[in-house]
Design a protein around this motif. Structure first.
Motif, mmCIF file in Angstrom:
data_model
loop_
_atom_site.group_PDB
_atom_site.id
_atom_site.type_symbol
_atom_site.label_atom_id
_atom_site.label_comp_id
_atom_site.label_asym_id
_atom_site.label_seq_id
_atom_site.Cartn_x
_atom_site.Cartn_y
_atom_site.Cartn_z
ATOM 1 N N LYS A 293 20.966 -9.884 73.709
ATOM 2 C CA LYS A 293 20.307 -11.115 73.263
ATOM 3 C C LYS A 293 21.243 -11.930 72.360
ATOM 4 C CE LYS A 293 16.091 -12.843 71.194
ATOM 5 N NZ LYS A 293 14.803 -12.573 70.594
ATOM 6 N N ARG B 297 22.653 -15.643 73.142
ATOM 7 C CA ARG B 297 22.408 -16.727 72.197
ATOM 8 C C ARG B 297 23.718 -17.384 71.773
ATOM 9 N NH1 ARG B 297 17.685 -15.619 67.818
ATOM 10 N NH2 ARG B 297 16.005 -16.298 69.170
ATOM 11 N N GLU C 108 12.898 -20.365 74.390
ATOM 12 C CA GLU C 108 12.251 -19.050 74.376
ATOM 13 C C GLU C 108 10.735 -19.169 74.527
ATOM 14 O OE1 GLU C 108 14.006 -16.992 71.026
ATOM 15 O OE2 GLU C 108 15.943 -17.003 72.047
ATOM 16 N N GLU D 277 12.348 -14.076 77.089
ATOM 17 C CA GLU D 277 13.734 -13.759 76.774
ATOM 18 C C GLU D 277 14.569 -15.016 76.800
ATOM 19 O OE1 GLU D 277 16.231 -10.479 77.635
ATOM 20 O OE2 GLU D 277 15.229 -10.593 75.686
ATOM 21 N N VAL D 278 15.773 -14.976 76.263
ATOM 22 C CA VAL D 278 16.697 -16.097 76.433
ATOM 23 C C VAL D 278 17.234 -16.004 77.848
ATOM 24 C CG1 VAL D 278 18.739 -17.279 75.558
ATOM 25 C CG2 VAL D 278 17.456 -15.766 74.070
#
Ligand SMILES: Cc1ncc(C[n+]2csc(CCOP(=O)(O)OP(=O)(O)O)c2C)c(N)n1
Ligand code: SF4
Ligand code: SF4
Ligand code: SF4
Ligand SMILES: [Mg+2]
Lengths: 74, 288
Positions: B216, B220, B280, B285-286
């Motif tokens: 994650k 990001r 999001e 989830e991203v």
């Protein structure tokens, strides 16, 4: 002879678990069989670090992986 | 581009190595994998010569499984252990001169933006503590001052691992290494604060104890760099050789350091935070 990890597949299949697979440093080495529900080791790629044993035995207390000596060509 | 990037020309399938065929059939191209599915798809990174139990190698494994857009990503590395694995992946890899990575990445990202104005091209630097914060310090800082839109990941093993154990600015104070026999005399550099002051829009620090969170964080950092500016991840990736950590204790060591000085830390500008909240909201989830 070289040192590799070996999964006890029938024991591993009792748990719905992929934890060791997520912590092996090597790519495409400690694999997961989707229908047999077990982790398994591609021996020719395993470097014998035993991080998977730490995950399965020390962290999870499941004791499904052992380090074993293999003869080249096995 | 997706699968087209790797697809085998008809008639040539049986001449291609099995690992390549697996990459096309069961690989990451043209679909988004989840890091939790590791062990069930063919990974982008291949066998490599990094040491047994190396957690820098582990971090690189998770890195490749986390890329939001592998077919349009270029990885830049340099001298140091990481390149031994970075160069063995099915993702273009540029070997920058030691210390030059962030200058090379700046030029490359700008050129790609001009050459492919309608495409997303992600540029990611992965280099060691020596490469980024000692010898490459000036170029790293200036890429941040200029707000260059790419991600920098420091794989910090707190030593010059590849050249046999010299201390780096990131080695902890007091630590004894082969080339620091009296113990290091100075503090570990606070890279995360430097990155914030220098203009990074997203900064994170972690120990590799939680693959989902690493993934994650990497996503990001890459997404924020696409839209807003430089991003930086400081990852603790132990060197079991120079720090004499028995390989089976490498994860235990990472968990210990996480409780000490590598607690998960994430900082971003308000603009970046709003962007993540927005995307999001759409997916849990991203995702890209
Ligand atoms: C310009 C230049 N100076 C010195 C070197 C020698 N050198 C190769 S790797 C390395 C240190 C690597 O340390 P780090 O960047 O922390 O990476 P690690 O190996 O620890 O992952 C050095 C000094 C080089 N290759 N090029
Ligand atoms: S011993 Fe190390 S390399 Fe081998 S399967 Fe276990 S974690 Fe992977
Ligand atoms: S950690 Fe143990 S129980 Fe879990 S998947 Fe691995 S071998 Fe099986
Ligand atoms: S020398 Fe250290 S950092 Fe380099 S591959 Fe070996 S364990 Fe990893
Ligand atoms: Mg280093």
């Amino acid at each position: 002879m070289y040192y590799v990890a070996e999964v006890n597949e029938s024991e591993c299949a009792k748990y719905n678990c992929k934890q060791c697979v997520l912590f092996c440093p090597e790519p495409n080495t400690l694999m997961y069989h989707n229908t047999k529900h077990t982790a398994w080791v591609n021996y020719s790629r395993c470097k014998g670090c035993a991080i998977c044993v730490y995950v399965c035995s020390d962290l999870l207390k499941r004791n499904c992986i052992q380090m074993v000596m293999m003869t080249t060509g096995d | 581009m997706g699968l087209e990037y790797v697809r085998i020309s008809p008639g040539f399938e049986r001449y291609m190595p099995k690992d390549y065929v697996d990459l096309v059939k069961y690989g990451q191209f043209g679909r988004q994998v989840d890091v939790q599915q590791l062990g069930q798809f063919k990974e982008l990174v291949e066998e490599h010569p990094m040491c047994a139990g190396c957690f820098m190698a582990y971090f690189i494994r998770i890195f490749y499984a986390s890329l939001p857009n592998p077919e349009d990503t270029i990885v830049i590395g340099t001298a140091g252990c990481a390149r031994l694995a970075l160069s063995q992946a099915a993702v273009p890899f540029v070997y920058g001169n030691y210390g030059d990575t962030n200058a090379v990445a700046s030029g490359l990202k700008r050129a790609l933006t001009i050459r492919f104005p309608d495409k997303v091209k992600d540029v990611v630097v992965i280099a060691g503590d020596g490469g980024l914060i000692d010898i490459g310090f000036g170029m790293t800082m200036h890429s941040w001052f200029r707000r260059e839109k790419f991600t920098t990941i420091m794989v910090d093993n707190e030593v010059y691992g590849n050249t046999g154990g010299q201390e780096s600015g990131m080695s902890p104070k007091g630590v004894q290494l082969k080339m620091a026999p009296k113990g290091k005399q100075f503090d570990k550099i606070n890279a995360v604060e430097l990155a914030k002051v220098a203009g990074c829009v997203y900064v994170a620090k972690l120990a590799p104890t939680n693959p989902k969170r690493i993934a994650k964080t990497i996503r990001r950092a890459i997404l924020a760099a696409r839209h807003f500016g430089p991003t930086f991840i400081h990852a603790y990736t132990s060197c079991n050789i120079e720090y004499s950590i028995p390989t089976e204790k490498v994860l235990e060591d990472a968990r210990k350091r996480e409780k000490q000085d590598f607690a998960f830390y994430e900082w971003m500008t308000d603009e970046v935070r709003e962007y993540f909240e927005e995307i999001e909201k759409q997916s849990q989830e991203v995702k890209v």
